[in-house]
Design a protein around this motif. Structure first.
Motif, PDB file in Angstrom:
ATOM      1  N   PHE A 115      15.357   4.809  25.321  1.00 16.83           N
ATOM      2  CA  PHE A 115      15.803   6.045  24.717  1.00 16.83           C
ATOM      3  C   PHE A 115      17.289   6.356  25.619  1.00 16.83           C
ATOM      4  CE2 PHE A 115      16.358  10.559  26.325  1.00 16.83           C
ATOM      5  CZ  PHE A 115      16.352  11.087  24.825  1.00 16.83           C
ATOM      6  N   GLN A 116      17.267   5.872  26.950  1.00 12.86           N
ATOM      7  CA  GLN A 116      18.156   6.425  27.872  1.00 12.86           C
ATOM      8  C   GLN A 116      19.673   5.606  27.447  1.00 12.86           C
ATOM      9  OE1 GLN A 116      18.007   5.310  32.056  1.00 12.86           O
ATOM     10  NE2 GLN A 116      19.428   6.992  32.580  1.00 12.86           N
ATOM     11  N   ARG A 117      19.456   4.427  26.763  1.00 11.58           N
ATOM     12  CA  ARG A 117      20.437   3.398  26.558  1.00 11.58           C
ATOM     13  C   ARG A 117      20.930   4.053  25.230  1.00 11.58           C
ATOM     14  NH1 ARG A 117      17.339  -0.474  28.463  1.00 11.58           N
ATOM     15  NH2 ARG A 117      16.633  -1.059  26.215  1.00 11.58           N
ATOM     16  N   ARG A 121      24.782   6.209  24.821  1.00  8.38           N
ATOM     17  CA  ARG A 121      25.844   5.665  23.531  1.00  8.38           C
ATOM     18  C   ARG A 121      26.044   6.964  22.762  1.00  8.38           C
ATOM     19  NH1 ARG A 121      29.051   2.431  21.962  1.00  8.38           N
ATOM     20  NH2 ARG A 121      28.943   1.654  19.577  1.00  8.38           N
ATOM     21  N   VAL A 122      25.151   7.625  22.273  1.00 12.25           N
ATOM     22  CA  VAL A 122      25.538   8.825  21.335  1.00 12.25           C
ATOM     23  C   VAL A 122      26.206   9.941  22.076  1.00 12.25           C
ATOM     24  CG1 VAL A 122      24.315  10.552  19.965  1.00 12.25           C
ATOM     25  CG2 VAL A 122      23.737   8.287  19.782  1.00 12.25           C
ATOM     26  N   VAL A 123      26.205  10.203  23.176  1.00 12.77           N
ATOM     27  CA  VAL A 123      26.690  11.252  24.035  1.00 12.77           C
ATOM     28  C   VAL A 123      28.173  10.877  24.351  1.00 12.77           C
ATOM     29  CG1 VAL A 123      26.839  12.443  26.291  1.00 12.77           C
ATOM     30  CG2 VAL A 123      24.619  12.161  24.866  1.00 12.77           C
ATOM     31  N   GLN A 124      28.238   9.306  24.536  1.00 11.81           N
ATOM     32  CA  GLN A 124      29.651   8.976  24.938  1.00 11.81           C
ATOM     33  C   GLN A 124      30.411   8.745  23.657  1.00 11.81           C
ATOM     34  OE1 GLN A 124      28.736   5.162  26.486  1.00 11.81           O
ATOM     35  NE2 GLN A 124      28.616   5.896  28.393  1.00 11.81           N
ATOM     36  N   LEU A 125      29.699   8.687  22.382  1.00 11.96           N
ATOM     37  CA  LEU A 125      30.459   8.695  21.204  1.00 11.96           C
ATOM     38  C   LEU A 125      30.860  10.171  20.747  1.00 11.96           C
ATOM     39  CD1 LEU A 125      28.521   6.036  19.014  1.00 11.96           C
ATOM     40  CD2 LEU A 125      30.898   5.935  19.815  1.00 11.96           C
ATOM     41  N   ALA A 126      30.339  10.976  21.184  1.00 12.61           N
ATOM     42  CA  ALA A 126      30.507  12.456  20.934  1.00 12.61           C
ATOM     43  C   ALA A 126      31.906  12.814  21.650  1.00 12.61           C
ATOM     44  CB  ALA A 126      29.476  13.363  21.424  1.00 12.61           C
ATOM     45  N   HIS A 127      32.098  12.013  22.693  1.00 10.70           N
ATOM     46  CA  HIS A 127      33.647  12.435  23.168  1.00 10.70           C
ATOM     47  C   HIS A 127      34.414  11.218  22.755  1.00 10.70           C
ATOM     48  CE1 HIS A 127      31.762  15.209  26.032  1.00 10.70           C
ATOM     49  NE2 HIS A 127      30.757  14.096  26.106  1.00 10.70           N
ATOM     50  N   LEU A 128      34.065  10.089  22.427  1.00  9.49           N
ATOM     51  CA  LEU A 128      35.367   9.073  22.256  1.00  9.49           C
ATOM     52  C   LEU A 128      35.465   9.058  20.700  1.00  9.49           C
ATOM     53  CD1 LEU A 128      33.746   6.272  24.494  1.00  9.49           C
ATOM     54  CD2 LEU A 128      35.959   7.689  24.934  1.00  9.49           C
ATOM     55  N   VAL A 140      17.998   6.664  18.666  1.00 11.20           N
ATOM     56  CA  VAL A 140      17.679   7.761  19.628  1.00 11.20           C
ATOM     57  C   VAL A 140      16.416   8.402  18.998  1.00 11.20           C
ATOM     58  CG1 VAL A 140      18.280  10.066  20.253  1.00 11.20           C
ATOM     59  CG2 VAL A 140      19.966   8.267  20.350  1.00 11.20           C
ATOM     60  N   GLU A 141      16.520   8.746  17.539  1.00 13.76           N
ATOM     61  CA  GLU A 141      15.340   9.035  17.011  1.00 13.76           C
ATOM     62  C   GLU A 141      14.172   8.257  17.004  1.00 13.76           C
ATOM     63  OE1 GLU A 141      14.040  10.754  12.545  1.00 13.76           O
ATOM     64  OE2 GLU A 141      15.261   8.807  12.692  1.00 13.76           O
ATOM     65  N   SER A 142      14.368   6.936  16.848  1.00 17.34           N
ATOM     66  CA  SER A 142      13.201   5.948  16.978  1.00 17.34           C
ATOM     67  C   SER A 142      12.511   6.048  18.428  1.00 17.34           C
ATOM     68  CB  SER A 142      13.717   4.585  16.640  1.00 17.34           C
ATOM     69  OG  SER A 142      12.625   3.585  17.029  1.00 17.34           O
ATOM     70  N   SER A 143      13.284   6.027  19.444  1.00 19.53           N
ATOM     71  CA  SER A 143      12.881   5.797  20.844  1.00 19.53           C
ATOM     72  C   SER A 143      12.136   7.524  21.182  1.00 19.53           C
ATOM     73  CB  SER A 143      13.625   5.471  21.755  1.00 19.53           C
ATOM     74  OG  SER A 143      15.016   6.207  21.687  1.00 19.53           O
ATOM     75  N   ALA A 144      12.762   8.356  20.648  1.00 23.79           N
ATOM     76  CA  ALA A 144      12.126   9.718  20.850  1.00 23.79           C
ATOM     77  C   ALA A 144      10.938  10.006  20.194  1.00 23.79           C
ATOM     78  CB  ALA A 144      13.062  10.734  20.323  1.00 23.79           C
ATOM     79  N   ARG A 145      10.503   9.402  19.088  1.00 22.43           N
ATOM     80  CA  ARG A 145       9.398   9.372  18.475  1.00 22.43           C
ATOM     81  C   ARG A 145       8.450   8.427  19.331  1.00 22.43           C
ATOM     82  NH1 ARG A 145       9.392  11.946  13.937  1.00 22.43           N
ATOM     83  NH2 ARG A 145      11.232  11.957  12.382  1.00 22.43           N
ATOM     84  N   ASP A 146       8.625   7.333  19.588  1.00 25.33           N
ATOM     85  CA  ASP A 146       7.734   6.767  20.648  1.00 25.33           C
ATOM     86  C   ASP A 146       7.557   7.312  21.700  1.00 25.33           C
ATOM     87  OD1 ASP A 146       8.000   4.624  18.450  1.00 25.33           O
ATOM     88  OD2 ASP A 146       9.291   3.175  19.669  1.00 25.33           O
ATOM     89  N   ILE A 147       8.466   8.069  22.336  1.00 26.75           N
ATOM     90  CA  ILE A 147       8.270   8.862  23.531  1.00 26.75           C
ATOM     91  C   ILE A 147       7.262   9.925  23.258  1.00 26.75           C
ATOM     92  CG2 ILE A 147       8.985  10.352  25.245  1.00 26.75           C
ATOM     93  CD1 ILE A 147      11.704   8.441  25.197  1.00 26.75           C
ATOM     94  N   SER A 148       7.183  10.488  22.270  1.00 29.11           N
ATOM     95  CA  SER A 148       6.490  11.477  21.712  1.00 29.11           C
ATOM     96  C   SER A 148       4.955  11.203  21.657  1.00 29.11           C
ATOM     97  CB  SER A 148       7.154  12.232  20.539  1.00 29.11           C
ATOM     98  OG  SER A 148       6.248  13.677  20.100  1.00 29.11           O
TER      99      SER A 148
END
Length: 173
Positions: A115-117, A121-128, A140-148
């Protein structure tokens, strides 16, 4: 894992004389993890459904994702190093259950790292390159679902094992 839970079911915990504020605080941390996990997942789904602006999503993902990661890692580290050994000493018959919870922590750590990786990446892309965020958010969605899913099962199992030990042995009062 059911050994003491039969004698100390969830519905008696709040009124039990050994249900100390330390237990309430520990369970409060679990509630916070569930809440943060749902924030991350709901915000990610809203972004995917174009209901959330990319910059707002990135800010929320950075904020709630960081809180979730830091607090879960700290909490589980403390449980593995201090809390579970104390409980195992008090109630050796449930060592297998405590070891299972520690194994859950290792599995959750791997999912949190994934999830962190992807979130970074998504947060960096928001800027770049904001236009590229949508292509990356699936991870992000997949790992967030797995965490939940992991948290839902793990935290319930953990509470069902730990709280009866504490109540039975009058620990952490």
């Amino acid at each position: 894992m059911q050994l003491l839970l039969r004698d100390y079911p969830r519905d008696v915990w709040p009124d039990h004389p050994n249900f100390a504020s330390s237990i309430q605080n520990w369970m409060g941390a679990h509630t916070m993890f569930r809440t943060l996990s749902s924030y991350v997942l709901e915000d990610t789904e809203a972004f995917i459904d174009t209901e959330l602006d990319d910059q707002i999503y990135a800010q929320k993902l950075a904020k709630y994702g960081d809180l979730l990661l830091r607090n879960l890692h700290g909490h589980h580290s403390w449980e593995d190093r201090k809390f579970f050994p104390e409980l195992g000493t008090a109630e050796g018959r449930l060592m297998a259950g405590l070891e299972m919870l520690e194994a859950d922590h290792a599995a959750l750590d791997a999912t949190l790292d994934r999830f962190q990786r992807s979130a970074n990446r998504v947060v960096q892309l928001a800027h770049l390159s904001p236009v590229d965020m949508r292509a990356e958010v699936g991870d992000v969605e997949s790992s967030a679902r797995d965490i939940s899913a992991l948290l839902t099962r793990h935290l319930s199992d953990e509470e069902d094992l730990v709280v009866p030990i504490i109540l039975h042995h009058k620990l952490r009062g």
